[in-house]
Every structure is written in C-alpha cells, then in structure tokens.
Write a protein that holds these residues in place. Structure first.
Motif, PDB file in Angstrom:
ATOM      1  N   PHE A 158     -13.269 -26.060  30.625  1.00  0.00           N
ATOM      2  CA  PHE A 158     -14.387 -25.183  30.275  1.00  0.00           C
ATOM      3  C   PHE A 158     -15.187 -25.773  29.115  1.00  0.00           C
ATOM      4  O   PHE A 158     -16.423 -25.823  29.164  1.00  0.00           O
ATOM      5  N   LEU A 159     -14.530 -26.199  28.062  1.00  0.00           N
ATOM      6  CA  LEU A 159     -15.225 -26.744  26.900  1.00  0.00           C
ATOM      7  C   LEU A 159     -16.035 -27.987  27.273  1.00  0.00           C
ATOM      8  O   LEU A 159     -17.156 -28.183  26.793  1.00  0.00           O
ATOM      9  N   TYR A 198     -11.272 -20.691  39.167  1.00  0.00           N
ATOM     10  CA  TYR A 198     -12.073 -21.760  38.561  1.00  0.00           C
ATOM     11  C   TYR A 198     -13.436 -21.234  38.123  1.00  0.00           C
ATOM     12  O   TYR A 198     -13.901 -21.521  37.008  1.00  0.00           O
ATOM     13  N   ARG A 199     -14.070 -20.439  38.959  1.00  0.00           N
ATOM     14  CA  ARG A 199     -15.383 -19.906  38.610  1.00  0.00           C
ATOM     15  C   ARG A 199     -15.296 -18.952  37.425  1.00  0.00           C
ATOM     16  O   ARG A 199     -16.174 -18.950  36.550  1.00  0.00           O
ATOM     17  N   ALA A 200     -14.233 -18.146  37.380  1.00  0.00           N
ATOM     18  CA  ALA A 200     -14.049 -17.264  36.217  1.00  0.00           C
ATOM     19  C   ALA A 200     -13.792 -18.081  34.960  1.00  0.00           C
ATOM     20  O   ALA A 200     -14.284 -17.758  33.875  1.00  0.00           O
ATOM     21  N   GLY A 201     -13.027 -19.169  35.107  1.00  0.00           N
ATOM     22  CA  GLY A 201     -12.717 -20.007  33.962  1.00  0.00           C
ATOM     23  C   GLY A 201     -13.860 -20.867  33.500  1.00  0.00           C
ATOM     24  O   GLY A 201     -13.799 -21.448  32.406  1.00  0.00           O
ATOM     25  N   GLU A 233     -19.942 -13.029  24.844  1.00  0.00           N
ATOM     26  CA  GLU A 233     -19.880 -12.542  26.225  1.00  0.00           C
ATOM     27  C   GLU A 233     -19.757 -13.749  27.146  1.00  0.00           C
ATOM     28  O   GLU A 233     -20.074 -14.874  26.756  1.00  0.00           O
ATOM     29  N   PRO A 234     -19.293 -13.537  28.387  1.00  0.00           N
ATOM     30  CA  PRO A 234     -19.148 -14.667  29.313  1.00  0.00           C
ATOM     31  C   PRO A 234     -20.475 -15.358  29.587  1.00  0.00           C
ATOM     32  O   PRO A 234     -21.536 -14.734  29.580  1.00  0.00           O
ATOM     33  N   LEU A 235     -20.407 -16.651  29.818  1.00  0.00           N
ATOM     34  CA  LEU A 235     -21.595 -17.418  30.174  1.00  0.00           C
ATOM     35  C   LEU A 235     -22.042 -17.085  31.601  1.00  0.00           C
ATOM     36  O   LEU A 235     -21.250 -16.566  32.394  1.00  0.00           O
TER      37      LEU A 235
END
Length: 416
Positions: free
Chosen positions: A102-103, A296-299, A76-78
């Motif tokens: 992201f990584l 950016y926030r979603a990514g 699930e998303p962080l």
C-alpha cells in the motif's frame, strides 16, 4: 585545543568564590537548535539571545506548546484504484506484504533499512545474510545442472568467503543443507519433465481482468524450491498462483509444492508446503481468488492490520483451537495459546530476530502497539459483511482469517 585552553585558564586564574575560572567562559550549548534556551536573553550569553534562526524559533515555540494526540495515519480511505487489469504479480506482492505494498503503490513510499557499509577487512566468518547468499547461489547452480565442484569454485573466486580452511567450513555447512533440499526436490518434484510457464487471463466480477504468468509448472504441479526459510509469504505466493491457474486453466494444474528450509530451529532441515486446488473446481477457485482480489482492493485504499508472520501464527493457532473444540477436547490450562503464538511473532523481546512490531511499515501506518492492542481493535461496520468470518469482531483476527483460512484448509505442511 579548546580543552587545553580551558586547562590553562584554570591553572592560571582563580575566582574569589573558589569556582573554576573556566566556568565563567564556557557556554554549554543545547544539543538541539530549537531548544528554548537558545532564544532567552542572557540564558546562554549575557544580555542577548544566542540564536536568531526564525525556523528554529518556531520549533522552540511548538516544543513549549500543548502536546497533540497522534493523528490517524489516514483520515479516511483513499479512492479506489481504477484498474481494468489486476496484475497477478501485484496480487502476490500484496498478500506477502500488504502494508508495504500500500505505501509503495498508493503513496510512493519505499521503506528500507540502512545502506550496508562496505567492509574492506578480510572476512573471518559470514553473517546470516551472507551465508544465505552463498547457500542460495549453490542451490541455484546445483539445481540448474552444475556440479558441486564447479559451484564451490565459483564461490571461492568471488572473494567473499573466509580464507583457507574457514571457507571449507562455510561451504560444507551450506552444501549439507543444499543436498537435503535437492533430495526432497528429487523425491517430490523432479520427474524429468521440463518446467513451463502458463499464462493467466481470468475475468473477474465487475468486468476487470486478472492477468499474469506463472512459471515453474512441472507435470501439472506448480513447483518451487529455495534456500530461504519457507516463510508464510512463500506459501501465500504459491497459493495465489495455484488459485489463478486452477480458475483459468484447471486441466493443466493439480497442485503446488514449495520446498525451503524450516522456519524454526529444529532437528529437521527441509520444510515442504503441499497445496491442492479447491474441490469445487474452477468455480470454487474463481470465488477464492476473487475474495483475495477484493482484499487487495481494500488494502489499496488504506493499510490493513495484516502482518505476515503474526497473522499466520494467529490464524493457524486459532484453527487448531477450533478443531480441538469441535473434537470435544477440554480447554487448555494456562495462557491462551492463540495469543501466545501471535505475540511470539509480533513482539521483539530479547530475540535476535526483530518482531513485526518493529517493521518500518507497521510503525509508520499503524504505530507502536502491543499485541493485545493489535487484537483489540474492533472491525468497522463496513468490514463485517461477508466474506468476513462469522463470530470475529476484531480487525486483526478477521483479516488474518480471510487471508489464511482457505490456504490452511488446502495445505499439508511437513518437515524432513
């Protein structure tokens, strides 16, 4: 020595069956320590198992067990990043390499290639990367006011060029490209005004702040030149910085000009990206930069299916198709040009330049996939709300358009 011993055994002993005598004394061990044969009594050595490694035994049992399907990279998303200040530099890095950013930021993973082996042999020719470094140093030296002879002398003194006349060929090839880049720079940018750095302090929706600085503003234009190819990431960086300036200090910037080498091999050398701010002024620029911050926030919560070259190729080809259809042009025969353009950047094939399907960050986060699988992944219900492009149901297509459509509408890309 072992091979010689075996030869002596075969030369001095025979088996009644006619087999080579060494077949009774040679044990061919499995390559992997967790091979199940290492733990079967009598399989490798008489009367007992070969290995007593408990960890490897666990691996052998797992290897014989049922195969599990590949799990999703994230279940699930962080949680969202709690940032009161969004750094402009972070936003630029994200639009250039969303998955790698992201990584690095959320998981602390840095994926890179192998360390280059130090070569102590005398170079006879330069590879592509070494040639780029020479050209880049020549361009930076010449653009800062140094003469050609001084820049070339410095390159020879580094000891990285081939000897004698071979170095002359390398320098001549780089110098030709540098001269063409500088000619475009003198024509389009260099009006004698000094370069200045502008600070950005831009309030965003929700109470956060976009902050950073933008160097290289000359006469009201954001200007950049480099020896590297004018890749999509360079254009995105200029677009983000232009939007930030147009929103924070609209009276001080009129556009952006980025100069580099052409991406594809053509008869032209120089590529130029010219960007103009949104026609709606500071409010329109603030809305567009806000959409990029939302992206950016979603990514930063999960890897987004965005790949630098493939996303640009898809968005540009799809935009051309829409414009042709709006102009009444009949559909083209043959393969889908949009799919062809994206596939040419995604798949490696037999080309020397690897495709983005082999990028370490894409393989880790999204797994090995064909371009049709990439394009076929549907968008989630939480992603389809505005500003999601109308009519797009695929995740890749939607995110490509969210990132690239505004830029393509405000850019003129040319070659010289």
């Amino acid at each position: 020595p072992v091979g010689e011993l075996i030869e002596v055994v075969d030369a001095t002993a025979r088996l009644a069956s006619g087999e080579r005598a060494s077949s009774r004394i040679v044990v061919r061990h499995p390559l992997q320590p967790f091979d199940p044969r290492c733990f079967v009594p009598g399989e490798l050595v008489p009367g007992r198992p070969w290995s007593f490694d408990a960890v490897a035994l666990g691996g052998a049992r797992a290897a014989l067990g049922p195969r599990a399907a590949r799990l999703a990279f994230l279940a699930e998303p962080l949680p969202p990043l709690e940032e009161e200040v969004v750094e402009l530099a972070d936003l630029v890095r994200f639009v250039q390499q969303p998955v790698a950013t992201f990584l690095r930021r959320r998981l602390g993973l840095r994926l890179g290639g192998r360390d280059e082996e130090v070569v102590d042999a005398l170079p006879v020719e330069l590879n592509g990367l070494d040639g780029f470094r020479v050209g880049d140093r020549l361009l930076r030296g010449r653009s800062s006011g140094l003469g050609r002879d001084a820049c070339e002398a410095a390159e020879r003194a580094r000891g990285e060029l081939p000897p004698g006349a071979l170095a002359d060929l390398v320098l001549a090839g780089c110098e030709k490209t540098v001269a063409e880049l500088l000619a475009a720079w003198a024509e389009l940018v260099d009006d004698g005004s000094p370069a200045v750095t502008l600070d950005v302090q831009l309030p965003l929706a929700g109470g956060s702040l976009l902050a950073g600085s933008v160097p290289g503003v000359r006469g009201g234009a954001l200007c950049g030149i480099g020896y590297a190819r004018l890749a999509p990431g360079k254009r995105l960086a200029a677009w983000v910085q232009l939007l930030a300036l147009a929103a924070a200090c609209p009276d001080e910037v009129t556009g952006a000009v980025t100069i580099g080498r052409v991406v594809a091999s053509t008869t032209r050398t120089v590529a130029v990206s010219s960007l103009h701010p949104p026609e709606g002024g500071a409010d329109a620029a603030r809305e567009l930069i806000g959409q990029l911050v939302d992206l950016y926030r979603a990514g930063m919560r999960r890897p987004l299916p965005i790949a630098e070259r493939t996303s640009e190729a898809w968005a540009a080809a799809a935009r051309r198709a829409r414009l042709e259809a709006a102009g009444g042009a009949p559909p083209r025969d043959g393969p889908d040009p949009v799919l062809t353009a994206a596939g040419a950047c995604w798949h490696s094939g037999d080309r020397r330049r690897p495709g983005e399907d082999e990028a370490p960050e894409q393989l880790l986060a999204l797994g090995p996939r064909r371009i049709d699988e990439v394009l076929g992944e549907p968008a989630g219900e939480d992603e389809l709300a505005p500003p999601w492009p109308a009519g797009e149901r695929g995740r890749f297509a939607g995110y490509a358009r969210r990132l690239w459509d505004p830029l393509l509408e405000h850019e003129r890309l040319s070659q010289r």
